[in-house]
Design an enzyme around this catalytic site. Structure first.
Site, short mmCIF file in Angstrom:
data_model
loop_
_atom_site.label_atom_id
_atom_site.label_comp_id
_atom_site.label_asym_id
_atom_site.label_seq_id
_atom_site.Cartn_x
_atom_site.Cartn_y
_atom_site.Cartn_z
N CYS A 146 37.70 -26.46 -27.28
CA CYS A 146 38.46 -27.52 -26.52
C CYS A 146 39.62 -28.21 -27.37
O CYS A 146 40.77 -29.05 -27.09
CB CYS A 146 37.79 -28.41 -25.80
SG CYS A 146 36.49 -28.16 -24.92
N GLU B 188 40.01 -21.33 -24.27
CA GLU B 188 38.94 -20.48 -24.53
C GLU B 188 38.29 -19.79 -23.55
O GLU B 188 37.16 -19.33 -23.63
CB GLU B 188 37.87 -21.75 -25.22
CG GLU B 188 37.84 -22.74 -24.21
CD GLU B 188 36.54 -23.91 -25.05
OE1 GLU B 188 35.65 -23.39 -25.20
OE2 GLU B 188 36.81 -25.13 -25.03
N SER C 245 33.91 -27.95 -29.72
CA SER C 245 32.60 -27.62 -30.31
C SER C 245 32.72 -26.37 -31.28
O SER C 245 33.80 -25.70 -31.45
CB SER C 245 31.70 -27.00 -29.14
OG SER C 245 31.51 -27.93 -28.31
N ASN D 42 35.49 -30.52 -16.13
CA ASN D 42 36.17 -30.26 -17.41
C ASN D 42 36.99 -28.88 -17.60
O ASN D 42 36.78 -28.17 -16.46
CB ASN D 42 34.80 -29.79 -18.26
CG ASN D 42 35.19 -29.61 -19.81
OD1 ASN D 42 36.20 -30.16 -20.14
ND2 ASN D 42 34.18 -29.42 -20.65
N SER E 145 25.33 -31.16 -28.60
CA SER E 145 26.78 -31.18 -28.65
C SER E 145 27.32 -32.64 -28.51
O SER E 145 28.38 -33.23 -29.19
CB SER E 145 27.44 -30.60 -27.31
OG SER E 145 28.73 -30.41 -27.38
N HIS F 280 38.20 -36.95 -25.67
CA HIS F 280 38.00 -35.81 -24.96
C HIS F 280 37.00 -35.55 -24.02
O HIS F 280 35.88 -36.29 -24.24
CB HIS F 280 37.39 -34.44 -26.03
CG HIS F 280 36.80 -33.11 -25.37
ND1 HIS F 280 37.52 -32.43 -24.25
CD2 HIS F 280 35.71 -32.55 -25.68
CE1 HIS F 280 36.94 -31.41 -24.10
NE2 HIS F 280 35.81 -31.57 -24.65
N1 COA Z 1 20.71 -42.03 -11.60
C1 COA Z 1 21.58 -42.27 -12.79
N2 COA Z 1 21.60 -41.61 -14.01
C2 COA Z 1 20.73 -40.70 -14.12
C3 COA Z 1 20.01 -40.21 -13.20
C4 COA Z 1 19.79 -40.87 -11.76
N3 COA Z 1 18.92 -40.46 -10.75
N4 COA Z 1 19.10 -39.04 -13.43
C5 COA Z 1 19.52 -38.96 -14.98
N5 COA Z 1 20.59 -39.74 -15.09
C6 COA Z 1 21.34 -39.70 -16.40
C7 COA Z 1 20.42 -39.63 -17.61
O1 COA Z 1 19.64 -41.07 -18.06
C8 COA Z 1 21.23 -39.32 -18.66
O2 COA Z 1 22.04 -40.32 -19.12
P1 COA Z 1 22.35 -40.92 -20.57
O3 COA Z 1 23.11 -39.69 -21.23
O4 COA Z 1 22.71 -42.22 -20.49
O5 COA Z 1 20.63 -40.59 -21.05
C9 COA Z 1 22.37 -38.51 -17.93
O6 COA Z 1 22.08 -38.76 -16.48
C10 COA Z 1 22.22 -36.74 -17.97
O7 COA Z 1 21.22 -36.56 -17.62
P2 COA Z 1 20.04 -35.56 -18.72
O8 COA Z 1 18.74 -35.41 -18.07
O9 COA Z 1 20.11 -36.36 -19.91
O10 COA Z 1 20.90 -34.32 -19.13
P3 COA Z 1 20.98 -33.23 -18.64
O11 COA Z 1 19.88 -32.13 -19.16
O12 COA Z 1 21.29 -32.99 -17.22
O13 COA Z 1 22.19 -32.52 -19.34
C11 COA Z 1 24.66 -32.59 -20.05
C12 COA Z 1 23.43 -33.14 -19.14
C13 COA Z 1 25.75 -33.26 -19.95
C14 COA Z 1 24.24 -32.59 -21.56
C15 COA Z 1 24.80 -31.10 -19.47
O14 COA Z 1 25.37 -31.33 -18.17
C16 COA Z 1 25.65 -30.12 -20.38
O15 COA Z 1 25.17 -29.71 -21.48
N6 COA Z 1 26.82 -30.27 -19.97
C17 COA Z 1 27.91 -29.41 -20.93
C18 COA Z 1 28.57 -30.18 -21.92
C19 COA Z 1 29.57 -29.57 -22.57
O16 COA Z 1 30.45 -28.89 -22.29
N7 COA Z 1 29.32 -29.99 -24.05
C20 COA Z 1 30.39 -29.21 -25.03
C21 COA Z 1 31.62 -29.76 -25.04
S1 COA Z 1 31.87 -31.39 -25.39
#
Ligand code: COA
Length: 413
Positions: A123, A91, A318, A285, A213, A245
């Site tokens: 993916c 992609e 996705s 990824n 997602s 995945h």
């Molecule tokens: N210590 C430990 N864990 C922590 C932390 C800390 N200091 N701060 C945050 N976290 C945890 C959160 O609790 C959360 O855990 P949970 O999922 O169990 O709730 C996790 O870290 C992620 O943090 P969060 O703030 O919820 O998310 P984010 O806004 O940073 O986004 C993703 C995380 C993964 C959603 C983001 O990186 C993303 O969109 N990535 C792309 C994903 C993708 O490619 N999807 C499409 C293909 S499948």
């Protein structure tokens, strides 16, 4: 179930994975460095997301060079005259019309009779390619199909998606002489029109609604598992290990917890999925390659013998399309793998500073057709030499007289 019983369960002709090639770019960013630069607690990336490092391709690598390097490795003991089809799943394609497969076909000097084309569904494109390859081999068992999955995962600098970037390529030879894994014929699938992650033609970075997602991924897992178990008659207990995945490795934990709950298992056993996470934790990824890098990690890093064990595989793309399927590890699989080569790749990588990573990230090739020669970086067997007249020019990296050992940014000529 014993290996013999599993064999009896499968009436499908023996089709599966004959060899695997993995290529990882020579540069990476430590997510601790990224966390410090972005003012984030490093534990969020290492524990919350489950990533330690992300691979970064230098300006003279793209999906073609990475894919060709992975394919070169996968073909090392394979009679290439029998490669009848090359399917390239990505992609992060380099052209809207010409398939990346054609460049790889040329770089690897594959037979002219080998069909070569590209497929796409986020993916999951590599899994669509796999199902196509299985059907092609079942139809004509003396042919072999080469699948190349290569991607560069790119989100905006400073966005929530940034720590879930990465890059890599994985190649599979699918044939009726599998040495690593026999693939089973019952599949579950799921398709739904959703906007959780996409990349319009005019953007270089993906647009992602990460939380949505994750939700859709988990829904697609339940739905495709339901069809897979209906069709196969298999239950959770018939599977010894599980690969998911991996947009980030923490996703496997979320997915496995859901499957355990769905199938009323008394508890989660992390050993069911953990060995599939080692490589992705330090690569990040790689979209189409991600699930299969996870499978390679499982096969290469699990100390106990996996022979005869059924591995459940969940592929998610996705947009969305998902698939659940399985394979059985074959006797002698270890002889067909090269964990030493992969360990050497990881050990020889260069750690980029955040400034160097941002320079690589913002590097652009000219879009006006002018001539441009890329500076040589540390690459695999192949590199992007430059562009001229809107054509991408690839070469074997060995032909270079000077190889840069430290990161450099290409200069226009
Ligand atoms: N210590 C430990 N864990 C922590 C932390 C800390 N200091 N701060 C945050 N976290 C945890 C959160 O609790 C959360 O855990 P949970 O999922 O169990 O709730 C996790 O870290 C992620 O943090 P969060 O703030 O919820 O998310 P984010 O806004 O940073 O986004 C993703 C995380 C993964 C959603 C983001 O990186 C993303 O969109 N990535 C792309 C994903 C993708 O490619 N999807 C499409 C293909 S499948």
């Amino acid at each position: 179930m014993t290996y013999q019983m599993i064999e009896m369960h499968n009436q499908f002709p023996e089709v599966g994975i004959e060899s695997i090639g993995l290529y990882v770019p020579r540069y990476f960013v430590s997510l601790d460095d990224l966390a410090h630069a972005r003012g984030v607690d490093p534990m969020k990336f290492s524990v919350g997301i489950g990533q330690e490092q992300m691979a970064v391709p230098p300006p003279d690598e793209d999906v073609v060079t990475m894919g060709a390097s992975a394919a070169h490795e996968a073909l090392r003991d394979v009679d290439t005259s029998r490669i009848d089809t090359l399917i390239f799943a990505t992609e992060s394609g380099v052209d809207q019309s010409k398939a990346a497969a054609i460049y790889v076909h040329h770089l690897l000097q594959l037979p002219r009779r080998c069909k070569s084309f590209e497929v796409k569904q986020a993916c999951c494109g590599s899994t669509a390619a796999l199902q196509m390859a299985m059907a092609m081999v079942a139809q004509k068992p003396d042919r072999k199909v080469l699948i190349v999955a290569a991607d560069v995962a790119r989100y905006g600098l400073g966005t929530a998606g940034e720590p879930t970037q990465g890059a890599g390529a994985l190649a599979l030879v699918i044939s009726a002489q599998p040495r690593i894994m026999k693939l089973e014929s019952e599949w579950g699938s799921y398709t739904e029109d959703v906007m959780d992650f996409w990349r319009p033609n005019y953007l270089d970075e993906a647009v992602v609604d990460g939380k949505y997602s994750i939700k859709i991924y988990l829904k697609a897992l339940s739905e495709s598992w339901a069809q897979y178990t209906e069709e196969s008659g298999l239950a959770f207990a018939d599977h010894h290990r599980f690969c998911y995945h991996l947009p980030f490795t923490r996703m496997a934990e979320k997915a496995h917890r859901q499957l355990v709950k769905l199938t009323d298992q008394p508890e989660v056993h992390p050993e069911h999925y953990e060995d599939a996470l080692h490589y992705n934790r330090v690569i990040g990824n790689s979209y189409t390659a991600s699930l299969y890098i996870g499978l390679t990690s499982l096969l290469e890093t699990t100390e106990s013998d996996l022979t005869g064990q059924r591995i459940g595989l969940f592929s998610y793309g996705s947009g969305c399309m998902a698939a659940y399927f399985s394979g059985i590890v074959l006797p002698g699989y270890r002889e067909a793998l090269r964990p030493d080569r992969i360990a050497a790749q990881f050990q020889s990588r260069h750690r980029l500073s955040i400034e160097q990573y941002e320079e690589y990230y913002t590097h652009e090739l000219p879009r006006d057709g002018s001539r441009y020669v890329t500076t040589a970086h540390d690459t695999g067997q192949f590199r992007l030499a430059g562009v001229e007249g809107h054509k991408r020019l690839y070469e074997r990296a060995e032909s270079l007289t000077v190889r840069a050992r430290e990161p450099h940014i290409a200069v226009a000529m």
